[in-house]
Design a protein around this motif. Sequence first.
Motif, PDB file in Angstrom:
ATOM      1  N   LEU A   1     -23.932  15.982 -15.734  1.00 39.15           N
ATOM      2  CA  LEU A   1     -25.289  15.771 -15.237  1.00 39.15           C
ATOM      3  C   LEU A   1     -25.362  15.702 -13.719  1.00 39.15           C
ATOM      4  O   LEU A   1     -26.393  16.036 -13.129  1.00 39.15           O
ATOM      5  N   SER A   2     -24.292  15.265 -13.077  1.00 38.24           N
ATOM      6  CA  SER A   2     -24.285  15.180 -11.615  1.00 38.24           C
ATOM      7  C   SER A   2     -23.538  16.328 -10.958  1.00 38.24           C
ATOM      8  O   SER A   2     -23.587  16.472  -9.728  1.00 38.24           O
ATOM      9  N   SER A   3     -22.864  17.148 -11.749  1.00 44.81           N
ATOM     10  CA  SER A   3     -22.033  18.222 -11.186  1.00 44.81           C
ATOM     11  C   SER A   3     -22.815  19.213 -10.322  1.00 44.81           C
ATOM     12  O   SER A   3     -22.347  19.570  -9.236  1.00 44.81           O
ATOM     13  N   PRO A   4     -24.005  19.708 -10.738  1.00 41.89           N
ATOM     14  CA  PRO A   4     -24.707  20.665  -9.863  1.00 41.89           C
ATOM     15  C   PRO A   4     -25.039  20.093  -8.492  1.00 41.89           C
ATOM     16  O   PRO A   4     -24.907  20.783  -7.474  1.00 41.89           O
ATOM     17  N   TYR A   5     -25.456  18.820  -8.433  1.00 42.84           N
ATOM     18  CA  TYR A   5     -25.775  18.208  -7.148  1.00 42.84           C
ATOM     19  C   TYR A   5     -24.515  18.052  -6.294  1.00 42.84           C
ATOM     20  O   TYR A   5     -24.499  18.410  -5.110  1.00 42.84           O
ATOM     21  N   ALA A   6     -23.467  17.484  -6.905  1.00 44.56           N
ATOM     22  CA  ALA A   6     -22.250  17.200  -6.142  1.00 44.56           C
ATOM     23  C   ALA A   6     -21.546  18.468  -5.687  1.00 44.56           C
ATOM     24  O   ALA A   6     -20.980  18.504  -4.592  1.00 44.56           O
ATOM     25  N   MET A   7     -21.580  19.531  -6.497  1.00 45.46           N
ATOM     26  CA  MET A   7     -20.896  20.764  -6.098  1.00 45.46           C
ATOM     27  C   MET A   7     -21.679  21.505  -5.018  1.00 45.46           C
ATOM     28  O   MET A   7     -21.091  22.225  -4.203  1.00 45.46           O
ATOM     29  N   ALA A   8     -22.984  21.365  -4.986  1.00 52.06           N
ATOM     30  CA  ALA A   8     -23.751  21.920  -3.860  1.00 52.06           C
ATOM     31  C   ALA A   8     -23.347  21.216  -2.564  1.00 52.06           C
ATOM     32  O   ALA A   8     -23.212  21.852  -1.513  1.00 52.06           O
ATOM     33  N   ALA A   9     -23.156  19.900  -2.634  1.00 55.73           N
ATOM     34  CA  ALA A   9     -22.666  19.167  -1.473  1.00 55.73           C
ATOM     35  C   ALA A   9     -21.236  19.577  -1.129  1.00 55.73           C
ATOM     36  O   ALA A   9     -20.868  19.645   0.047  1.00 55.73           O
ATOM     37  N   HIS A  10     -20.427  19.865  -2.138  1.00 58.05           N
ATOM     38  CA  HIS A  10     -19.051  20.317  -1.916  1.00 58.05           C
ATOM     39  C   HIS A  10     -19.043  21.614  -1.115  1.00 58.05           C
ATOM     40  O   HIS A  10     -18.201  21.815  -0.232  1.00 58.05           O
ATOM     41  N   ALA A  11     -19.982  22.522  -1.413  1.00 59.72           N
ATOM     42  CA  ALA A  11     -20.054  23.788  -0.683  1.00 59.72           C
ATOM     43  C   ALA A  11     -20.394  23.564   0.784  1.00 59.72           C
ATOM     44  O   ALA A  11     -19.988  24.349   1.647  1.00 59.72           O
ATOM     45  N   ALA A  12     -21.149  22.512   1.077  1.00 58.81           N
ATOM     46  CA  ALA A  12     -21.486  22.225   2.465  1.00 58.81           C
ATOM     47  C   ALA A  12     -20.343  21.554   3.210  1.00 58.81           C
ATOM     48  O   ALA A  12     -20.208  21.724   4.424  1.00 58.81           O
ATOM     49  N   ASN A  13     -19.479  20.813   2.494  1.00 62.29           N
ATOM     50  CA  ASN A  13     -18.422  20.047   3.138  1.00 62.29           C
ATOM     51  C   ASN A  13     -17.093  20.777   3.235  1.00 62.29           C
ATOM     52  O   ASN A  13     -16.322  20.527   4.155  1.00 62.29           O
ATOM     53  N   LYS A  14     -16.801  21.669   2.291  1.00 60.20           N
ATOM     54  CA  LYS A  14     -15.479  22.302   2.244  1.00 60.20           C
ATOM     55  C   LYS A  14     -15.621  23.823   2.113  1.00 60.20           C
ATOM     56  O   LYS A  14     -16.491  24.310   1.394  1.00 60.20           O
ATOM     57  N   PRO A  15     -14.728  24.591   2.779  1.00 65.87           N
ATOM     58  CA  PRO A  15     -14.877  26.052   2.786  1.00 65.87           C
ATOM     59  C   PRO A  15     -14.273  26.765   1.576  1.00 65.87           C
ATOM     60  O   PRO A  15     -14.532  27.950   1.383  1.00 65.87           O
ATOM     61  N   GLU A  16     -13.463  26.082   0.749  1.00 65.70           N
ATOM     62  CA  GLU A  16     -12.830  26.770  -0.379  1.00 65.70           C
ATOM     63  C   GLU A  16     -13.874  27.218  -1.403  1.00 65.70           C
ATOM     64  O   GLU A  16     -14.819  26.483  -1.700  1.00 65.70           O
ATOM     65  N   LEU A  17     -13.655  28.419  -1.966  1.00 68.91           N
ATOM     66  CA  LEU A  17     -14.611  28.985  -2.911  1.00 68.91           C
ATOM     67  C   LEU A  17     -14.162  28.868  -4.368  1.00 68.91           C
ATOM     68  O   LEU A  17     -15.007  28.858  -5.270  1.00 68.91           O
ATOM     69  N   TRP A  18     -12.855  28.776  -4.621  1.00 70.44           N
ATOM     70  CA  TRP A  18     -12.398  28.790  -6.011  1.00 70.44           C
ATOM     71  C   TRP A  18     -12.921  27.607  -6.838  1.00 70.44           C
ATOM     72  O   TRP A  18     -13.171  27.764  -8.042  1.00 70.44           O
ATOM     73  N   PRO A  19     -13.109  26.383  -6.251  1.00 74.71           N
ATOM     74  CA  PRO A  19     -13.651  25.312  -7.113  1.00 74.71           C
ATOM     75  C   PRO A  19     -15.034  25.616  -7.656  1.00 74.71           C
ATOM     76  O   PRO A  19     -15.409  25.122  -8.728  1.00 74.71           O
ATOM     77  N   HIS A  20     -15.794  26.464  -6.977  1.00 71.23           N
ATOM     78  CA  HIS A  20     -17.154  26.741  -7.426  1.00 71.23           C
ATOM     79  C   HIS A  20     -17.158  27.650  -8.656  1.00 71.23           C
ATOM     80  O   HIS A  20     -18.044  27.519  -9.513  1.00 71.23           O
ATOM     81  N   ALA A  21     -16.183  28.546  -8.747  1.00 67.50           N
ATOM     82  CA  ALA A  21     -16.091  29.383  -9.949  1.00 67.50           C
ATOM     83  C   ALA A  21     -15.808  28.524 -11.177  1.00 67.50           C
ATOM     84  O   ALA A  21     -16.433  28.695 -12.237  1.00 67.50           O
ATOM     85  N   ALA A  22     -14.872  27.572 -11.032  1.00 73.88           N
ATOM     86  CA  ALA A  22     -14.565  26.674 -12.153  1.00 73.88           C
ATOM     87  C   ALA A  22     -15.757  25.763 -12.453  1.00 73.88           C
ATOM     88  O   ALA A  22     -16.084  25.514 -13.628  1.00 73.88           O
ATOM     89  N   ALA A  23     -16.427  25.276 -11.422  1.00 76.27           N
ATOM     90  CA  ALA A  23     -17.559  24.371 -11.641  1.00 76.27           C
ATOM     91  C   ALA A  23     -18.721  25.078 -12.322  1.00 76.27           C
ATOM     92  O   ALA A  23     -19.357  24.523 -13.228  1.00 76.27           O
ATOM     93  N   LEU A  24     -19.005  26.309 -11.924  1.00 76.57           N
ATOM     94  CA  LEU A  24     -20.113  27.041 -12.548  1.00 76.57           C
ATOM     95  C   LEU A  24     -19.822  27.348 -14.012  1.00 76.57           C
ATOM     96  O   LEU A  24     -20.721  27.292 -14.858  1.00 76.57           O
ATOM     97  N   ALA A  25     -18.560  27.680 -14.332  1.00 76.20           N
ATOM     98  CA  ALA A  25     -18.198  27.910 -15.734  1.00 76.20           C
ATOM     99  C   ALA A  25     -18.340  26.619 -16.551  1.00 76.20           C
ATOM    100  O   ALA A  25     -18.844  26.636 -17.680  1.00 76.20           O
ATOM    101  N   TRP A  26     -17.910  25.509 -15.980  1.00 78.35           N
ATOM    102  CA  TRP A  26     -18.025  24.212 -16.649  1.00 78.35           C
ATOM    103  C   TRP A  26     -19.488  23.836 -16.867  1.00 78.35           C
ATOM    104  O   TRP A  26     -19.882  23.375 -17.944  1.00 78.35           O
TER     105      TRP A  26
END
Length: 418
Positions: free
Chosen positions: A348-373
Amino acid sequence: MSRLPRIVRQTLTIARRDFVATVFTPTFLLFLLSPVFTIGFGLVGGMGARSVTEGSNAKTRVVAIVAPAQQAAMRAADVRLRAVFSRVDQPAMLALEAPGPDPKSQARATFASKRAAEATATLYGDLTNPTVLYGGQGRADARYLAALAEATLRTDPAQAEPLSTATLISIARNVPTDSGHKLAASIAVFGIFFLTLLLAGQAVGTMMEERSNKVIEVLAAAIPLEAVFFGKLIGMFGSALLFVAFWATLVSQIGGILPPRYAAMIGEIGPAVGGPMFYLLFFAYFAMAYLLLGAVFLGAGAQASTPRELQMLSLPITVVQVAMFGLALSATGSPDSTRTWFIELFPLSSPYAMAAHAANKPELWPHAAALAWQALWVVIAITIGARAFRRGVLQSGSGKVGWKSLFGRRKAVDMSVS
């Protein structure tokens, strides 16, 4: 029997009916505890904002490029001046550098270098007539450096004439700061929360209105209820996209109409993954959050046949969403903590927190796993919502949704309607 006692009895009967219908429900407990939730969410949000501010202040610096012979006097003056400020109003910490062959280029490099990206203001040149460069949010720190140059030269406190005249110059920063990343993360969390709650919440009222007008029964007689559910969800998402596109176009032009000072402040806000990729990820996480919440709202809206039931069903959903917003906002200030990792993993909080993750960190691979999850949980939410939608539509009044009704086999009445 007189008329008055009968009216009294009727009045008391209605009062008892409304009292029982309101109080003897599980959600009334949430209503009683709503002040606790409000205070708790305020504390979580406040801790999140404070963690962002403290994390940013801990990494910001004012830089003074002065000769080594003057650095000891400047440090002593810095200690004296800081004693005047309260703990909340303390300027950024002072960093001293020896001047190189080109102090002007050295000063500008403090804003362009990633190592010194947190410099808010930089002083260079002769202390009697120094130049102070500052970014969009560093004007107060620039004035502090000007006062620091004066305090460094002043040996007699009673002297009235000023000994230093500083020139303050605002410059545009080439590299977003760490505080700019955190601010972009906070904006992303708030943006997704505001859009999903505003747009997905409209589904509840629409669903109840169509159910009370018997429109749903007419649709159910013509097409399968699952098709009605998916059609409504897709239609809602399409209107949400139009809303987002309209306001995104307006907001993207705001920098052109702001004064240069405020435009420079906005220019310091930037995501770590870069602008174009951040916009794509923001849209993807907004879609996941919207579909997840929209499926829940549609399923809940199908259970309500009166405004009272609608309010009772919407309250727990809204409480959960505000809680997820508070948790995600608190995680933006500490992107490397274990708490943040859990918030990014919780569906329930993953979409909000991962959007913040994209602003704080440059790595892209966690977003592929997060979107699948998140896509997996969207499918689960849509499946449960569709079955709750079917059960709510097929009964004349609202009823409770149980696990058997959601995951059990369809009854004969289901087959007859579909």
